[in-house]
Every structure is written in structure tokens, then in C-alpha cells.
Design an enzyme around this catalytic site. Structure first.
Site, PDB file in Angstrom:
ATOM      1  N   ASN A  10       0.864  -1.180   0.000  1.00 54.71           N
ATOM      2  CA  ASN A  10       0.000   0.000   0.000  1.00 54.71           C
ATOM      3  C   ASN A  10       0.904   1.234   0.000  1.00 54.71           C
ATOM      4  O   ASN A  10       1.367   1.685   1.047  1.00 54.71           O
ATOM      5  CB  ASN A  10      -0.879  -0.045   1.253  1.00 54.71           C
ATOM      6  CG  ASN A  10      -1.838   1.120   1.334  1.00 54.71           C
ATOM      7  OD1 ASN A  10      -1.746   2.072   0.562  1.00 54.71           O
ATOM      8  ND2 ASN A  10      -2.750   1.066   2.278  1.00 54.71           N
ATOM      9  N   ARG A  14      -2.289  -1.789  -3.806  1.00 55.07           N
ATOM     10  CA  ARG A  14      -3.377  -0.815  -3.766  1.00 55.07           C
ATOM     11  C   ARG A  14      -3.023   0.314  -4.732  1.00 55.07           C
ATOM     12  O   ARG A  14      -1.929   0.890  -4.654  1.00 55.07           O
ATOM     13  CB  ARG A  14      -3.502  -0.256  -2.353  1.00 55.07           C
ATOM     14  CG  ARG A  14      -4.501   0.862  -2.288  1.00 55.07           C
ATOM     15  CD  ARG A  14      -4.367   1.635  -1.005  1.00 55.07           C
ATOM     16  NE  ARG A  14      -5.366   2.677  -0.942  1.00 55.07           N
ATOM     17  CZ  ARG A  14      -5.205   3.823  -0.294  1.00 55.07           C
ATOM     18  NH1 ARG A  14      -4.075   4.059   0.341  1.00 55.07           N
ATOM     19  NH2 ARG A  14      -6.155   4.712  -0.280  1.00 55.07           N
ATOM     20  N   HIS A  28     -11.427   5.445  -1.438  1.00 57.72           N
ATOM     21  CA  HIS A  28     -11.739   4.493  -0.350  1.00 57.72           C
ATOM     22  C   HIS A  28     -12.644   3.348  -0.797  1.00 57.72           C
ATOM     23  O   HIS A  28     -13.330   2.733   0.019  1.00 57.72           O
ATOM     24  CB  HIS A  28     -12.435   5.189   0.840  1.00 57.72           C
ATOM     25  CG  HIS A  28     -11.626   6.257   1.493  1.00 57.72           C
ATOM     26  ND1 HIS A  28     -12.163   7.471   1.876  1.00 57.72           N
ATOM     27  CD2 HIS A  28     -10.321   6.312   1.838  1.00 57.72           C
ATOM     28  CE1 HIS A  28     -11.233   8.219   2.426  1.00 57.72           C
ATOM     29  NE2 HIS A  28     -10.097   7.543   2.413  1.00 57.72           N
ATOM     30  N   ARG A  45      -7.902  18.442   4.785  1.00 54.40           N
ATOM     31  CA  ARG A  45      -8.477  18.815   3.479  1.00 54.40           C
ATOM     32  C   ARG A  45      -9.810  19.542   3.661  1.00 54.40           C
ATOM     33  O   ARG A  45     -10.590  19.203   4.552  1.00 54.40           O
ATOM     34  CB  ARG A  45      -8.699  17.561   2.626  1.00 54.40           C
ATOM     35  CG  ARG A  45      -7.415  17.010   2.078  1.00 54.40           C
ATOM     36  CD  ARG A  45      -7.650  15.687   1.383  1.00 54.40           C
ATOM     37  NE  ARG A  45      -7.012  14.612   2.114  1.00 54.40           N
ATOM     38  CZ  ARG A  45      -7.185  13.316   1.863  1.00 54.40           C
ATOM     39  NH1 ARG A  45      -7.997  12.930   0.898  1.00 54.40           N
ATOM     40  NH2 ARG A  45      -6.557  12.411   2.572  1.00 54.40           N
ATOM     41  N   GLU A  90      -8.739  -3.208   4.417  1.00 55.89           N
ATOM     42  CA  GLU A  90      -8.432  -3.076   2.983  1.00 55.89           C
ATOM     43  C   GLU A  90      -7.395  -4.111   2.547  1.00 55.89           C
ATOM     44  O   GLU A  90      -7.456  -4.621   1.434  1.00 55.89           O
ATOM     45  CB  GLU A  90      -7.937  -1.650   2.701  1.00 55.89           C
ATOM     46  CG  GLU A  90      -9.068  -0.631   2.793  1.00 55.89           C
ATOM     47  CD  GLU A  90      -8.599   0.788   3.067  1.00 55.89           C
ATOM     48  OE1 GLU A  90      -8.066   1.036   4.173  1.00 55.89           O
ATOM     49  OE2 GLU A  90      -8.764   1.646   2.197  1.00 55.89           O
TER      50      GLU A  90
END
Ligand code: ADP
Length: 390
Positions: free
Chosen positions: A7, A84, A173, A234, A377
Site C-alpha cells: 500500500n 493498492r 476508499h 483537506r 483493505e
């Protein structure tokens, strides 16, 4: 099958070597501060203590090289590598075995996620060179969202421009939303095809996803992961006019402006305290009004987006909380659920206090069910790798 899950983030690279059948994690670790003068390499085996050392990682290639070197010292075998990939663009609606064509497509869409795809591609390239006999599988964060209808993914901009340059909502996501929605259906004992679910992935980056019959029909992140909810740093949704206004006031470039929107905004910008919700909770408890406002705004936005997805799907059967904040912050879950009275949601405070397990936190008579499901994940990436080439 033993799968190495890689990842690669913008300045970090996490990995896990796990058995897809038993879920046993043999080794895991991370390379931090890639691209800085000095980085940190952390590695642990069989659930043992993490060993760390300072190592310079000039790029993602050097990071994955260090990981593979460490794994070669062990007796563990690797049967496949799952990667990923943040952005699959318009090319991928499913995971794919990496060959030259897939590699070219990953690089073609890289300008849509320049901080991620190039590093991820570099890591794949190194793995392919080092172990040409092993399959590499790319699992895209965006592929789960490719089922969104045109009405949801289209921006109200000149269509010819958007069509020409593939400007549309891609989301993020997806791997997490896919995992928790499938797990939620299992916990409810119903086929996912019969369920309307809303998944709230609330971490450093946050996004919400509307899943009707197992398929994503809308999500809060867009062309980039900057929009939707206010996040750790963000800004989330913003009037584009504000961008020009602030740039003119301060005489700054678009890159400097985007740096503010990505790294200095969100709950950090509002609170002036931290991007970490634990710090915000502590500051708010001590009476810091700006920290409280940042938390209130985040909860309000989650509730507002969930409400819009109830409207989009004409109902909802269950709402899921996951990721760092969703899994750990009972106060944020409770504050968000306060908005769900119109849905007949009732939260069980005892269940809401539990941690680290898949759990229904709504009462048995709650009309709409609410779950906390720790995301995984890595397991999805490993399982996809096995499904495609095991
Ligand atoms: P990322 O988006 O980086 O994968 P995570 O899903 O790991 O993020 O979430 C990280 C965030 O989770 C932290 O910034 C922190 O705000 C939040 N978090 C972790 N533990 C708690 C906690 N006990 N209470 C509130 N927030 C928490």
C-alpha cells in the site's frame, strides 16, 4: 495463498504478508518519509514487536526494495503481490493482473492522482523486475465506484470538455466501502442485493458511499480526494470562487493555494489545534470553541451527506461507521447519530462504547440499523489477488 499486500502512499509505503485463508499476518511494516533526507523503516513478524531503523528512502523503488530485502531474510513464502492503486480512472471497474498493458493504463491515469499513482507504479515495476515469476495484482480504490450512474458522476460543466479529458467523479476508499458493506450484509444475515447501505469511512481522509444492492450509486469524494466532507487537513466541498479570491488577496499561485486546501484546511484549519480527532476532543473538553466548531462541522457534514444519500436511494437499511474516527470515536458516532432521529435510529450507548469488533450499535428496535465495522483493505486486496490468480 500467501499474499504480500503493498500500500504505497504519497510519502509512505505499508505492507503486510498474509495468508488469505487463515487471515494470519506473518509480517508487516512501513516505510515512512519517502523523498525526505532520512526515512524510517518499521518491520514486525508474527505479531511481535516492531523493529524500527532510520533509512533514507529517496523514492518508492528504494522503499519496496528494502521491504523485499527484509522479507528475504525470513522463511516466509510469497505466492503473489497485491497492490493498492488509488486511481484507476476510466480504465478499471475491477482488480487486474498487472501486465504491460495494465501498467501503461495505470501510468496513463496517473495525472489524476500524481501524488499516488507514480509511486505505486514504481513499486509494481520493482516487484515485477525482482520476481518475474510472481503475479502482481492491482486493486483500485476507484473501481468500486465505477457503477455510479451518469447522473451522479457527471459534473455540471461543459460536457465536451469533461468527455475529452475524462473529468468526472471517481471517488476514493472504494476498497474500504466494498469490504464494510459486504461485511454488514453478512452481519445482517441478508443478501447485499436486497440492502440499501451507507458507509461512512471517517479517518484522516473521509468519504461516504451510498451502496444500493451491493453497488455504489454515489460517493462524496470526486475527481480528486479533496472534496466532500471537511477532513483532517483537506477542505472538502468549497465554492470555487473562494479559491480565486484568496489567491488574489495573498498573491499566491494555484499550487500554493492547493497546498492550503490539502494540508492546512479541514478540521486543522478550523480549529487551529490539530488534524487528529483525539486532540480536538481533548481541546473541546477544555473549552476550546474552535476545536468544538471543527468537530460540530464534521458531524454536521457527515449527517448532511448521509441524508442526501437516503434521498438518492429512497431509503436506507443500515449506516456503517469505519476507519480511525469511525471505529474509535464513540463521541463522534453519538453526535452524528443525533441527526438520525427522522430515520428512527436509536443508539445503544453500551454497544457504542465497545471497540475493535464488528458490532451493531443501534438498539434492536431501531428502524435503521447502525454498525461499527473495522475496515480491512489489506484483506480485500489479498483476497482479490487470490481470486484473480490463486
Ligand atoms: P488514514 O486516512 O490516514 O488511513 P485512519 O483511518 O488511520 O486514517 O484514521 C486516523 C485518524 O483516526 C486520526 O487522525 C485520528 O483523528 C482518528 N482517531 C484514531 N483513534 C481515535 C480515537 N480514539 N478517538 C478519536 N479519533 C481517533
Amino acid at each position: 495463498m500467501n499474499v504480500l499486500v503493498v500500500n504505497a502512499g504519497s510519502s509512505s509505503l505499508k505492507y503486510q504478508l498474509l495468508d488469505t485463508d487463515t487471515r494470519e499476518v506473518f509480517a508487516k511494516g512501513n516505510c515512512e518519509r519517502i523523498g525526505s533526507e532520512m526515512g524510517i523503516f518499521g518491520h514486525s513478524e508474527n505479531g511481535g514487536t516492531k523493529q524500527t531503523e532510520e533509512v533514507p528512502f529517496p523514492d518508492h523503488r528504494s522503499a519496496i526494495a528494502r521491504v523485499l530485502e527484509e522479507l528475504e531474510k525470513t522463511d516466509f513464502t510469497i505466492d503473489g503481490i497485491g497492490h493498492r492503486i488509488v486511481q484507476g480512472g476510466w480504465h478499471f471497474d475491477d482488480s487486474a493482473v498487472v501486465d504491460d498493458e495494465v501498467m501503461a493504463k495505470i501510468l496513463e491515469v496517473a495525472p489524476l492522482a500524481p501524488l499516488h499513482n507514480y509511486g505505486e507504479a514504481a513499486a509494481i515495476e520493482y516487484c515485477r523486475e525482482k520476481y518475474p515469476e510472481l503475479p502482481n495484482v492491482a486493486v483500485f480504490d476507484t473501481s468500486f465506484h465505477m457503477t455510479m450512474p451518469e447522473v451522479a458522476y457527471t459534473y455540471a460543466l461543459p460536457k465536451d470538455v469533461c468527455d475529452k479529458y475524462h473529468v468526472r467523479k471517481y471517488g476514493a476508499h472504494g476498497t474500504s466501502h466494498r469490504y464494510v458493506s459486504a461485511r454488514c450484509a453478512e452481519l445482517m444475515g441478508k443478501p447485499i442485493e436486497e440492502l440499501k447501505l451507507i458507509s461512512c469511512h471517517m479517518g484522516n481522509g473521509s468519504s461516504i458511499c451510498a451502496i444500493d444492492g451491493g453497488k455504489c450509486v454515489d460517493t462524496s469524494m470526486g475527481f480528486t480526494p479533496l472534496v466532500g466532507l471537511p477532513m483532517g487537513t483537506r477542505c472538502g466541498d468549497l465554492d470555487a470562487g473562494v479559491i480565486q479570491f484568496i489567491m488574489n488577496k495573498y498573491g499566491i499561485s494555484i499550487d500554493e493555494m492547493l497546498n492550503i486546501l490539502n494540508k492546512k484546511s479541514g478540521v486543522l484549519g478550523v480549529s487551529g489545534v490539530s488534524s487528529d480527532f483525539r486532540d480536538l476532543d481533548a481541546a473541546a473538553a477544555e473549552g476550546n470553541d474552535r476545536a468544538q466548531l471543527a468537530l460540530d462541522m464534521f458531524h454536521y457534514w457527515v449527517a448532511k451527506v448521509v441524508g442526501s444519500y437516503v434521498a438518492a436511494m429512497n431509503g436506507v437499511d443500515a449506516i456503517i461507521f469505519t476507519a480511525g474516527v469511525g471505529e474509535n470515536s464513540k463521541s463522534s458516532r453519538a453526535a452524528i447519530a443525533e441527526y438520525f432521529g427522522y430515520l428512527g435510529v436509536k443508539i445503544d450507548p453500551v454497544a457504542n462504547s465497545k471497540r475493535g469488533e464488528d458490532i451493531m450499535i443501534s438498539t434492536p428496535d431501531s428502524k435503521v440499523k447502525v454498525f461499527v465495522i473495522p475496515t480491512n483493505e489489506e484483506l480485500v486486496i489479498a483476497r482479490d489477488t487470490k481470486a484473480i490468480c490463486g
